[in-house]
Design a protein around this motif. Structure first.
Motif, PDB file in Angstrom:
ATOM      1  N   GLY A  14       0.675  -1.255  -0.073  1.00 36.85           N
ATOM      2  CA  GLY A  14       0.062   0.022  -0.038  1.00 36.85           C
ATOM      3  C   GLY A  14       0.693   1.445   0.213  1.00 36.85           C
ATOM      4  N   GLU A  15       2.047   1.273  -0.226  1.00 36.90           N
ATOM      5  CA  GLU A  15       2.940   2.355  -0.017  1.00 36.90           C
ATOM      6  C   GLU A  15       2.850   3.177  -1.234  1.00 36.90           C
ATOM      7  OE1 GLU A  15       7.819   3.298  -0.818  1.00 36.90           O
ATOM      8  OE2 GLU A  15       6.951   1.339  -1.172  1.00 36.90           O
ATOM      9  N   LYS A  16       2.606   4.569  -0.958  1.00 42.07           N
ATOM     10  CA  LYS A  16       2.414   5.433  -2.044  1.00 42.07           C
ATOM     11  C   LYS A  16       3.642   6.753  -1.870  1.00 42.07           C
ATOM     12  CE  LYS A  16      -2.550   4.846  -2.148  1.00 42.07           C
ATOM     13  NZ  LYS A  16      -3.696   5.164  -2.216  1.00 42.07           N
ATOM     14  N   PRO A  17       4.779   6.211  -2.541  1.00 43.21           N
ATOM     15  CA  PRO A  17       5.660   7.142  -2.411  1.00 43.21           C
ATOM     16  C   PRO A  17       5.892   8.477  -2.918  1.00 43.21           C
ATOM     17  CG  PRO A  17       6.338   5.629  -3.690  1.00 43.21           C
ATOM     18  CD  PRO A  17       5.041   5.064  -3.163  1.00 43.21           C
ATOM     19  N   PHE A  18       4.921   8.739  -3.971  1.00 42.78           N
ATOM     20  CA  PHE A  18       4.806   9.733  -4.786  1.00 42.78           C
ATOM     21  C   PHE A  18       3.701  10.688  -4.455  1.00 42.78           C
ATOM     22  CE2 PHE A  18       6.420   6.358  -7.565  1.00 42.78           C
ATOM     23  CZ  PHE A  18       7.769   6.831  -7.840  1.00 42.78           C
ATOM     24  N   LYS A  19       4.161  11.749  -4.054  1.00 42.37           N
ATOM     25  CA  LYS A  19       3.385  12.773  -3.145  1.00 42.37           C
ATOM     26  C   LYS A  19       3.225  14.146  -3.841  1.00 42.37           C
ATOM     27  CE  LYS A  19       4.412  10.662   1.128  1.00 42.37           C
ATOM     28  NZ  LYS A  19       3.813   9.380   1.112  1.00 42.37           N
ATOM     29  N   CYS A  20       1.846  14.748  -4.030  1.00 38.59           N
ATOM     30  CA  CYS A  20       1.734  15.854  -4.545  1.00 38.59           C
ATOM     31  C   CYS A  20       2.346  16.866  -3.821  1.00 38.59           C
ATOM     32  CB  CYS A  20       0.148  15.934  -4.650  1.00 38.59           C
ATOM     33  SG  CYS A  20      -0.395  17.671  -5.649  1.00 38.59           S
ATOM     34  N   ASP A  21       2.778  18.079  -4.438  1.00 39.86           N
ATOM     35  CA  ASP A  21       3.227  19.128  -3.589  1.00 39.86           C
ATOM     36  C   ASP A  21       2.327  20.144  -3.308  1.00 39.86           C
ATOM     37  OD1 ASP A  21       3.310  20.068  -6.001  1.00 39.86           O
ATOM     38  OD2 ASP A  21       5.597  20.694  -6.219  1.00 39.86           O
ATOM     39  N   GLN A  22       1.034  19.881  -3.936  1.00 38.43           N
ATOM     40  CA  GLN A  22      -0.126  20.840  -3.858  1.00 38.43           C
ATOM     41  C   GLN A  22      -1.130  20.596  -2.971  1.00 38.43           C
ATOM     42  OE1 GLN A  22      -0.958  22.879  -7.741  1.00 38.43           O
ATOM     43  NE2 GLN A  22       1.001  21.736  -8.347  1.00 38.43           N
ATOM     44  N   CYS A  23      -1.109  19.101  -2.656  1.00 36.15           N
ATOM     45  CA  CYS A  23      -2.431  18.761  -1.877  1.00 36.15           C
ATOM     46  C   CYS A  23      -1.766  17.639  -0.854  1.00 36.15           C
ATOM     47  CB  CYS A  23      -3.565  18.714  -2.614  1.00 36.15           C
ATOM     48  SG  CYS A  23      -3.582  17.271  -3.708  1.00 36.15           S
ATOM     49  N   ASP A  24      -2.844  16.998  -0.362  1.00 36.69           N
ATOM     50  CA  ASP A  24      -2.368  15.741   0.606  1.00 36.69           C
ATOM     51  C   ASP A  24      -2.389  14.355  -0.478  1.00 36.69           C
ATOM     52  OD1 ASP A  24      -4.914  15.455   0.524  1.00 36.69           O
ATOM     53  OD2 ASP A  24      -5.283  15.229   2.530  1.00 36.69           O
ATOM     54  N   TYR A  25      -2.492  14.586  -1.546  1.00 33.39           N
ATOM     55  CA  TYR A  25      -2.641  13.188  -2.364  1.00 33.39           C
ATOM     56  C   TYR A  25      -1.330  12.637  -2.583  1.00 33.39           C
ATOM     57  CZ  TYR A  25      -3.658  10.237  -6.749  1.00 33.39           C
ATOM     58  OH  TYR A  25      -3.483   9.364  -7.365  1.00 33.39           O
ATOM     59  N   SER A  26      -1.413  11.458  -2.579  1.00 33.96           N
ATOM     60  CA  SER A  26      -0.080  10.783  -2.873  1.00 33.96           C
ATOM     61  C   SER A  26      -0.568   9.423  -3.630  1.00 33.96           C
ATOM     62  CB  SER A  26       0.590  10.361  -1.671  1.00 33.96           C
ATOM     63  OG  SER A  26      -0.388   9.192  -0.768  1.00 33.96           O
ATOM     64  N   ALA A  27       0.609   8.789  -4.405  1.00 35.38           N
ATOM     65  CA  ALA A  27       0.439   7.460  -5.422  1.00 35.38           C
ATOM     66  C   ALA A  27       1.435   6.541  -5.270  1.00 35.38           C
ATOM     67  CB  ALA A  27       0.412   8.144  -6.682  1.00 35.38           C
ATOM     68  N   ALA A  28       1.016   5.454  -5.799  1.00 45.49           N
ATOM     69  CA  ALA A  28       2.155   4.344  -5.743  1.00 45.49           C
ATOM     70  C   ALA A  28       2.869   4.416  -7.131  1.00 45.49           C
ATOM     71  CB  ALA A  28       1.224   3.062  -5.822  1.00 45.49           C
ATOM     72  N   HIS A  29       2.444   5.138  -8.044  1.00 43.92           N
ATOM     73  CA  HIS A  29       3.248   5.131  -9.054  1.00 43.92           C
ATOM     74  C   HIS A  29       3.430   6.596  -9.588  1.00 43.92           C
ATOM     75  CE1 HIS A  29       3.025   1.036  -9.260  1.00 43.92           C
ATOM     76  NE2 HIS A  29       1.790   0.697  -9.123  1.00 43.92           N
TER      77      HIS A  29
END
Length: 188
Positions: A148-163
């Motif tokens: 469930g790791e999501k290392p790719f983080k949005c720098d404009q909101c709290d969204y994160s993604a696995a890819h």
């Protein structure tokens, strides 16, 4: 001098890799151990070698001093620009030709992935589900489906993604006037 003679006396004891320089063999061996002792102090990234971590850290600063004169592509790493230029020149270096068929590649890692098709070897195995691949990075991406790791983080909101490609689609939503439709296709 070994560059000119082609001599590669430093042999890997785990595969058929050989190198002209001892330091290159040391870098190669990290692929087998998976050891990544160099940690980024700004995110979860880790690297097998300090020089790789240094390149990664340059991305946090946003500094991209190397620019393609053809299309404006910018990068923090000079070697990435050199590789990028092959898109425009069509260059496929002699070193990156398959010795079993007519295939040639602009990048060594692309040739390595191609060669795995001839051997059928898939040494990287997921212990959770048995998934096999010929590439360590592909296995680490696969593992995110279990962790469930999501290392790719949005720098404009709290969204994160696995890819990264999923984050890129998300970032497009932040640009003015751009709308995307939800992609329901599976993302590897």
């Amino acid at each position: 001098m070994r560059t000119h003679t082609g001599e590669k006396p430093y042999k890997c004891d785990q595969c058929d890799y050989s190198a002209a320089r001892k330091t290159h063999l040391h870098i190669h061996r990290a692929k087998h151990t998976g050891e990544r002792p160099y940690k980024c102090d700004q995110c979860d990234y880790s690297a097998a070698h300090k020089c790789t971590l240094d390149r990664h850290l340059a991305k946090h600063t946003g500094t991209k001093p190397y620019m393609c004169g053809e299309c404006g592509y910018r990068t923090a790493d000079r070697s990435h620009l050199s590789q990028h230029m092959r898109i425009h020149t069509g260059e496929k270096p002699y070193n990156y030709k398959c010795d079993q068929c007519d295939y040639s590649a602009a990048h060594k890692y692309t040739l390595d992935r191609h060669l795995a098709k001839h051997t059928g070897k898939k040494p990287y195995i997921c212990e959770e589900c048995g998934y096999r691949t010929d590439d360590r990075y592909t296995l680490s991406r696969h593992m995110r489906t279990h962790t469930g790791e999501k290392p790719f983080k949005c720098d404009q909101c709290d969204y994160s993604a696995a890819h990264k490609c999923t984050l890129d689609r998300h970032l497009a939503k932040h640009t003015s006037g751009y709308r995307t439709t939800k992609n329901t296709s599976p993302n590897i």
